[in-house]
Write an enzyme that holds these catalytic residues in place. Structure first.
Site, PDB file in Angstrom:
ATOM      1  N   ASP A  43      47.316  46.045  37.549  1.00  0.00           N
ATOM      2  CA  ASP A  43      46.506  44.964  36.718  1.00  0.00           C
ATOM      3  C   ASP A  43      45.289  45.630  36.759  1.00  0.00           C
ATOM      4  O   ASP A  43      44.421  45.548  35.631  1.00  0.00           O
ATOM      5  CB  ASP A  43      46.307  43.686  37.768  1.00  0.00           C
ATOM      6  CG  ASP A  43      47.602  42.916  38.108  1.00  0.00           C
ATOM      7  OD1 ASP A  43      48.655  43.707  38.427  1.00  0.00           O
ATOM      8  OD2 ASP A  43      47.444  41.733  38.271  1.00  0.00           O
ATOM      9  N   GLU A  70      59.185  41.597  35.204  1.00  0.00           N
ATOM     10  CA  GLU A  70      59.872  41.314  36.552  1.00  0.00           C
ATOM     11  C   GLU A  70      61.022  40.503  36.633  1.00  0.00           C
ATOM     12  O   GLU A  70      61.617  40.229  37.346  1.00  0.00           O
ATOM     13  CB  GLU A  70      58.860  40.975  37.387  1.00  0.00           C
ATOM     14  CG  GLU A  70      57.887  41.905  37.930  1.00  0.00           C
ATOM     15  CD  GLU A  70      56.983  41.635  39.027  1.00  0.00           C
ATOM     16  OE1 GLU A  70      56.836  40.225  39.325  1.00  0.00           O
ATOM     17  OE2 GLU A  70      55.885  42.445  39.243  1.00  0.00           O
TER      18      GLU A  70
HETATM   19  C1  BGC Z   1      53.307  40.241  37.532  1.00  0.00           C
HETATM   20  C2  BGC Z   1      52.693  41.685  37.665  1.00  0.00           C
HETATM   21  C3  BGC Z   1      51.178  41.704  38.206  1.00  0.00           C
HETATM   22  C4  BGC Z   1      51.423  40.622  39.500  1.00  0.00           C
HETATM   23  C5  BGC Z   1      49.865  40.657  40.154  1.00  0.00           C
HETATM   24  C6  BGC Z   1      53.190  39.601  38.649  1.00  0.00           C
HETATM   25  O1  BGC Z   1      53.516  38.085  38.692  1.00  0.00           O
HETATM   26  O2  BGC Z   1      54.579  40.257  36.906  1.00  0.00           O
HETATM   27  O3  BGC Z   1      52.869  42.439  36.394  1.00  0.00           O
HETATM   28  O4  BGC Z   1      51.168  43.053  38.769  1.00  0.00           O
HETATM   29  O5  BGC Z   1      51.713  39.412  39.366  1.00  0.00           O
HETATM   30  O6  BGC Z   1      49.115  40.209  39.166  1.00  0.00           O
END
Ligand code: BGC
Length: 767
Positions: A360, A491
């Site tokens: 992020d 994810e």
């Molecule tokens: C996202 C990730 C992100 C993380 C922290 C997750 O829900 O899929 O891409 O880095 O949250 O924000």
């Protein structure tokens, strides 16, 4: 009382917000300065176990370790989670009336109003309080986290009676009851660890607390100084160093008390160079004879510099204009600026994601800092540089013989992800960091950074790709460089071969290792020798980059998310009940992995990051395909889709995505703002405006601007830094002007046509 003359667009007024639960309000009004953050909790109940909120302070880099327990503990699994500590709330105050203390018998407290003034950084709050003996009084609080002195949190309390005349005692001490982190154990995005902190207090010269962690062995010192308007002396209450005073609340009289908290940087517990008494003495020295107003003026002056470089003035939609400023302000509050910390997914506003740093920071937030606060951007990249030893060690743990692997989530540089399919397997983090280094160097022209730190990051991450990927021999991929068994940003798909995003980003990582390698071979060959980079290795980088496998579905004519993505059945998004989103809270990961369904922008991230990779037709096909299978369960998704919708001239859709992005936390749209802000999404709102509507991008050795404003807006004004010059850019529906505020004239591109900013330093052009 301080009167602020601040325009509405810089204020966040509670009365104007949609109704929110208490924890979301605590987050929205949290104050911070990159070193620490303080949630805006009920000041009387800060240490009561009955309180529903999540009061507390977070200090960047101050965490404890918890052993991760696995039923089946495989080799190389992360062994410890790191959790940011929720520290005692400095806003906490005790009142005593008629012998009844508010920390022992709850007083009734109502929020009358809150207002955040983003020009001064002051949070202004009014509470009406009633004691159990029915004495009513009004408490007005003004507080700020200093932007001039990163260690200071300053509060002024004013009390006036509403229905009585008589004495009231205020007691100000470091709260001492352990605050439990109260979050749902069913939501893996929230923090769920019980940490026990040890504390020792000293009373001289000012009440000072040393907080230490048990496993990470870190210590932090918090000293409390009554400011000169109080005439208060330290005393002992309940065996604790405190300030206490009894005053008469005669009708019409307001009594005020101001305090400053000095909060040290975290340091090793065993490090004897910084002792509690020394810190207390130096805090006292610095704060004696200081008033609330003096400290505030210094902080406001610093904040003024932030706004000068970083403000975005959007005319035509006041709600959005204010929302975007709120996001920029929070980004600034969140960003570690000591070279030892980064920006947590929730900033310093809440315990969500345990205070971890993810991709992020580099992919969603760093661009804002690179273009508007380059010095701060450098500090954020230095944090990654400092953690190279841990990243090297991690690569070895995964039996990768060369290069480094940065952790998917971390505070101290070690991997803290217990669920590797959606954690460690997101090896794209390596290429994301390298991409950020390249952007930083191109935008700032900070060759010194490249030489001292940046190239090492780029080379070590490039080496990882050569070692982790391989040259394919099977017929489908023959002659290509492939990267198997990884997870991309989405994810909801895990452990795949040739994730398009990962491969494209790795290709870029390898290419920039070649680009800068060739440059340094001429300018600083000694650097290549020091890093052991040979011509043969650069050739290998080059060959892998040139032959990187990028999966493509020839039937649908779309970029394929991975080798098999389009062969899976589609998740029935339309018929899944609303209350079953986010899917991750309702379905086993394997159920989700079985389908084509995206949590967030993945393949289309490459369309966003590499705009020259594809034609408009290709972008259209990728966008349509992936938008239809994306559920945006991650807050990192909408901004990217919005920017691409804009590129495709789908104005209404782009506007809707943009609105949702900007207003996400002010409206608690994801439902979990209470756990902390969605910092990446806030960065995404800057990306949407500047990379999206203003069409800013790097072109050749300079910048390009291809602006197009939504019809609702009359103008967009912002400043950026580009290669040591500051530019003021104003875009209207029909024209653009670029003014050189400082630095040398240069050439750039408008709608990809070259233009020169010469000695008259201003270009205005019709669009
Ligand atoms: C996202 C990730 C992100 C993380 C922290 C997750 O829900 O899929 O891409 O880095 O949250 O924000």
């Amino acid at each position: 009382m301080i009167q602020m003359v601040t325009p509405d667009a810089f204020q966040i007024h509670l009365q104007k917000l949609p109704r929110q639960d208490e924890t979301a309000i605590e987050t929205i009004y949290a104050l911070g300065n990159g070193h620490f953050g303080v949630r805006a909790s009920n000041p009387l109940q800060g240490n009561s176990s009955h309180y529903h909120g999540q009061p507390g302070m977070f200090v960047n880099g101050f965490y404890d370790l918890t052993a991760l327990s696995y039923g089946e503990n495989y080799s190389g699994y992360a062994q410890h989670s790191q959790t940011i500590c929720q520290l005692p709330d400095p806003r906490f105050i005790i009142f005593e009336i008629d012998g009844i203390r508010s920390d022992e018998t709850p007083f009734d407290i109502k929020v009358v109003d809150k207002n955040l003034d983003m020009k001064t950084g002051v949070l202004f709050e009014i509470f009406d309080i009633q004691s159990p003996s029915n004495k009513q009084f009004r408490l007005t609080m003004q507080s700020f986290a200093s932007h001039a002195d990163a260690h200071l949190f300053v509060i002024n309390y004013s009390v006036s009676a509403l229905n009585f005349t008589g004495p009231i005692t205020i007691i100000k001490q470091h709260p001492y009851i352990d605050q439990q982190i109260q979050t749902s154990v069913d939501d893996m995005r929230a923090a769920q660890r019980d940490l026990t902190l040890d504390r020792t207090f000293i009373d001289s010269p000012i009440p000072t607390m040393l907080i230490s962690t048990r496993k990470s062995q870190l210590a932090l010192i918090v000293a409390q100084q009554a400011l000169n308007e109080n005439t208060m002396q330290p005393t002992i209450v309940d065996d604790l160093p405190s300030y206490s005073k009894t005053v008469d609340l005669t009708a019409g009289i307001t009594q005020s008390f101001a305090f400053a908290y000095a909060i040290s940087y975290p340091h090793q517990l065993l490090d004897t160079t910084l002792t509690q008494a020394e810190f207390a003495n130096s805090a006292k020295q610095r704060l004696t004879d200081q008033s609330f107003n003096e400290l505030l003026n210094a902080s406001t002056a610093q904040l003024a510099q932030f706004w000068q470089s970083s403000d975005i003035d959007l005319q035509g939609d006041p709600t959005l204009a204010q929302g975007i400023r709120f996001n920029l302000f929070h980004l600034y509050q969140a960003a570690g600026n000591d070279g030892r910390t980064s920006i947590a997914a929730k900033g310093l506003t809440g315990p969500g994601y345990e205070g971890h740093f993810f991709w992020d920071a580099e992919m969603f937030m760093l661009p804002f800092f690179i273009y508007t606060q380059p010095k701060l951007a450098k500090q954020l990249l230095l944090y990654r540089y400092q953690t190279l030893p841990q990243a090297r060690q991690r690569a070895r743990e995964l039996a990768v013989k060369n290069g480094v692997l940065f952790p998917w989530r971390t505070i101290n540089g070690e991997e803290a992800s217990s669920y590797y399919p959606a954690g460690t397997a997101q090896v794209h983090i390596n290429a994301d960091i390298a991409y950020a280094v390249d952007t930083y160097v191109r935008v700032t022209d900070d060759q010194d950074f490249l030489l001292q730190y940046g190239y090492e990051i780029i080379v070590q991450t490039a080496r990882f790709w050569l070692a982790y990927g391989h040259w394919a021999t099977d017929t489908a991929h023959a002659g290509k460089f492939v990267i198997d068994d990884v997870t991309g940003p989405d994810e909801y798909t895990a452990m795949v071969n040739n994730n398009y995003f990962t491969n494209r980003m790795a290709q870029n990582n390898l290419s920039i290792a070649v680009k800068y390698g060739k440059q340094l071979r001429h300018t600083h060959p000694e650097k290549l020798i020091a890093l052991d980079v040979t011509t043969a290795e650069i050739d290998q980088f080059n060959r892998a980059a040139d032959n990187m496998y990028l999966p493509f579905d020839t039937q649908r004519q779309i970029k394929m998310q991975d080798d098999v993505s389009t062969t899976k059945p589609l998740w029935p998004i339309k018929t899944t009940p609303r209350n079953q989103f986010p899917l991750l809270l309702h379905f086993h990961p394997m159920t989700i992995y079985h389908y084509q369904v995206n949590k967030q922008a993945d393949t289309v991230m490459t369309d966003f990051l590499f705009p020259n990779d594809q034609s408009a037709q290709q972008l259209r096909r990728d966008f349509d395909y992936y938008e239809a299978i994306t559920v945006h369960d991650s807050s990192l998704s909408r901004a990217i889709f919005g920017i691409l919708a804009h590129r495709l001239h789908q104005s209404d859709e782009a506007y809707r995505y943009f609105m949702e992005t900007v207003m996400m936390d002010l409206t608690n749209a994801q439902g979990n703002t209470g756990d902390g802000i969605h910092a990446a999404n806030m960065g995404g709102s800057w990306l949407s405006l500047i990379y999206g509507f203003a069409g800013l991008g790097l072109e050749k050795d300079s910048l390009n601007l291809s602006p197009e404003l939504p019809s609702e807006w009359t103008s967009l004004r912002f400043n950026i830094w580009f290669q040591n010059r500051q530019l003021a850019i104003t875009i209207t529906q029909s024209a653009i002007s670029v003014k050189l505020l400082s630095g040398e004239p240069f050439h750039f591109y408008l709608n990809h046509q070259p233009v020169s900013l010469t000695s008259d330093r201003l270009i205005s052009q019709l669009l």
